[in-house]
Design an enzyme around this catalytic site. Structure first.
Site, PDB file in Angstrom:
ATOM      1  N   CYS A   1      10.231  -3.323  -7.227  1.00 24.59           N
ATOM      2  CA  CYS A   1       9.821  -2.441  -8.318  1.00 24.59           C
ATOM      3  C   CYS A   1      10.448  -2.912  -9.621  1.00 24.59           C
ATOM      4  CB  CYS A   1      10.216  -0.990  -8.057  1.00 24.59           C
ATOM      5  SG  CYS A   1       9.662   0.087  -9.405  1.00 24.59           S
TER       6      CYS A   1
ATOM      7  N   ASN B   1       6.386   4.248   1.245  1.00 27.47           N
ATOM      8  CA  ASN B   1       7.019   3.207   0.448  1.00 27.47           C
ATOM      9  C   ASN B   1       8.423   3.677   0.068  1.00 27.47           C
ATOM     10  OD1 ASN B   1       7.738   2.139  -2.357  1.00 27.47           O
ATOM     11  ND2 ASN B   1       6.009   0.823  -1.853  1.00 27.47           N
TER      12      ASN B   1
ATOM     13  N   GLY C   1      -5.226  -6.430  -8.129  1.00 25.51           N
ATOM     14  CA  GLY C   1      -6.451  -6.507  -8.932  1.00 25.51           C
ATOM     15  C   GLY C   1      -7.756  -6.380  -8.181  1.00 25.51           C
TER      16      GLY C   1
END
Lengths: 258, 311
Positions: free
Chosen positions: B133, B102, B247
């Protein structure tokens, strides 16, 4: 999984938790466990709660903790009762240095920072001369913790912010020459407590030329070195309190450095 | 472990042995998870975000817990690209799974430089471009909300790097489709959908935000419905293969993403609570396929589009 043997209130919002593990575990003073507090398929509270080891019984694989209810997680933990099972990771972290012999050691603990010093005192007290300087907000908090130390032979110096138990003031009033005894030369100090206390300790240790180590606290998520939530700045770069810590050399720690 | 169902999948040109990857920032550089299981059990490892220069990260507290969620503001603490090449890459070369790196930057030039350095080094299987980010000043999230910038960054990375390029999108946009299309036009091979949502928690005793930086990126079960819908929407528009994340705590969650059309899934926050979560989720997917008489994972990908949805 660990089975809850006891989870009882010692004082306002302060709890004593004892669990037993089926498997054999080995725990060093200063290590911690990361406890899942939500039940079964619930995700709330989401994160585990890291608690330092208060005591360890090697023969029975039993670990005890002392914790303060600070929020939803610790409140959820306080609802567990005898016979419940807890999903616990650990032992985690490095723990205190324990290979001392015939040394004069100071153990300084403030508030809940007293908790990890009990197992340490039991562990190293046999071969060393210990002075314990313990401080807390008031008698209600300090007395129940200090009572545990009564059955280990150590020199206890106590202080409370309000003077309700021991000397009045922070533990700085316990660590001056007149209080410690001027003629005694101390070899090493173990400290655990709030940041202002550790900041004071660090400068006092530099003045007195005493080396030592601190057990530090930071908001933590994984406990396995994955997330970098608990980074602590040191003179040797950032350290993960869950992995390289929670115990770091006192002189290297840059308190509030990040 | 042996599963009697097919779990192989792909994100465009990137072939995966199984569909569960670990999300960036929740698996370090792989070393810690290797203490728990063999990394070949994972579909892939997306390692911690790398910047050009080393970063100490943000002040603490860096995390705050919220209802079924976690808000983080780590601030991309990382050893910088040179430190990564020297200290982490040798280990990553030894792991028997796909490794994506990343990358994050403050400027277009940062992305170009990072891609160029990674192009010179063997041992990685691709780049995940982090245009989203929320925790670095300058750039960060701002890049990912602007389709033109997403195009430019992807295009720069593509020109420097011949291998697999995946762009990680932010959910913090009014319409994600133009951003996804820009990444495709810039030459991306796949999309990671999605990053964290901006969030805040306030301590009512001190009366200030818990995080030292004030706000951070929300992850965990709290965001799953939002990111799942974004995956569905992008898949429906048939833009690029999608890695679905947001999630995922259980196999059921992962299966929802696969049904929405994700070709693979990323597990993040769940790994912070249980390092075995990605493995448990992979087994659970296999079990679901078997119980429902599917022979292969590919049979369920996108099934939820049959009925359609108002988006």
């Amino acid at each position: 999984m660990a089975k809850v043997l006891s989870n009882k209130s010692l004082a306002d919002n302060i709890y004593f938790l004892k669990v037993s593990f089926k498997e054999t575990i080995n725990v060093k003073p200063g290590q911690f466990f990361n406890l899942k507090v939500c039940r079964d398929e619930s995700y709330d509270p989401l994160l585990r709660r890291p608690l330092s080891v208060f005591d360890f019984d090697l023969d029975n694989n039993e670990v005890s903790f002392i914790y303060e209810i600070k929020g939803r997680g610790t409140r959820a933990l306080s609802n567990y009762i005898k016979g419940d099972f807890l999903d616990i990771h650990g032992p985690l972290g490095n723990g205190f240095t324990v290979d001392f012999n015939n040394k004069k050691l100071i153990l300084a603990g403030g508030g809940m920072g007293i908790a990890p010093l009990y197992f340490l005192a039991k562990y190293i007290g046999v071969n060393n001369d210990l002075t314990l300087c313990l401080g807390a907000a008031n008698k209600g908090v300090l007395k129940p913790l200090v009572d545990y130390f009564a059955n280990i032979v150590v020199e206890l110096k106590l202080s409370t912010d309000d003077g309700s138990f021991g000397s009045q003031g922070t533990i700085s009033c316990l660590l001056n020459n007149s209080s410690l005894g001027k003629e005694v030369e101390y070899d090493y100090l173990f400290g655990c407590g709030p940041k202002p206390m550790l900041e004071w300790l660090q400068s006092w240790m530099r003045e007195e030329g005493i080396s030592g180590e601190f057990s530090l606290e930071e908001r933590m998520a994984c406990g396995n070195g994955l997330c970098l939530s608990c980074s602590c700045k040191t003179t040797d770069g950032n350290k993960r309190l869950c992995k390289e810590g929670p115990v770091l050399p006192a002189d290297e720690v840059i308190i509030n450095g990040l | 472990m042996v599963y009697n169902v097919g779990l192989k999948t792909s994100l465009g040109p990137l072939k995966l042995e199984s569909p569960v990857m670990t999300a960036s920032g929740t698996c370090g550089f792989g070393r810690e998870l290797a203490d728990f299981y063999e990394l070949k059990e994972l579909g892939g490892l997306i390692v911690k975000g790398i910047t050009v220069d080393p970063r100490d990260g943000n002040p603490t507290p860096r995390i705050a817990e919220t209802a079924a969620g976690l808000i983080n503001s780590i601030g991309l603490e990382n050893p910088g690209i040179d430190g990564f090449i020297k200290e982490e890459l040798p280990f990553l070369k030894t792991v028997n799974t796909k490794v994506l790196v990343n990358i994050s930057g403050h400027s277009l030039n940062d992305f170009k430089k990072l891609a160029a350095v990674l192009a010179e080094n063997e041992g990685i299987d691709g780049i995940e471009v982090n245009v989203s980010c929320p925790n670095i000043k300058g750039g960060g999230l701002a890049f990912g909300t602007d389709p033109e910038l997403v195009f430019k960054i992807t295009d720069l990375v593509r020109k420097e790097y011949n291998g697999f390029v995946m762009v990680k999108l932010t959910p913090n946009v009014r319409d994600i489709i133009p951003v996804a299309k820009s990444a495709a036009e810039g030459g991306a091979d796949a999309l990671a959908v999605a990053n964290t949502l901006p969030g805040m928690k306030i301590d009512i005793e001190s009366r200030i935000p818990v995080l030292a930086t004030g706000s951070g990126g929300l992850s965990g079960p709290a965001i799953k419905p939002v990111t799942l819908r974004l995956v569905y929407e992008i898949v429906k528009n048939d833009i690029l293969p999608v890695l679905g994340l947001g999630g995922i705590m259980t196999a059921d969650d992962a299966i929802e993403y696969l049904l929405a059309g994700a070709r693979a899934v990323g597990v993040g926050t769940a790994t912070l609570i249980d390092p075995y979560a990605p493995i448990r989720i992979k087994s659970g997917i296999a079990k679901y396929l078997k119980n429902n008489s599917f022979d292969h994972l590919q049979e369920i990908i996108g099934l939820a589009h049959k009925k359609g949805a108002n988006l």
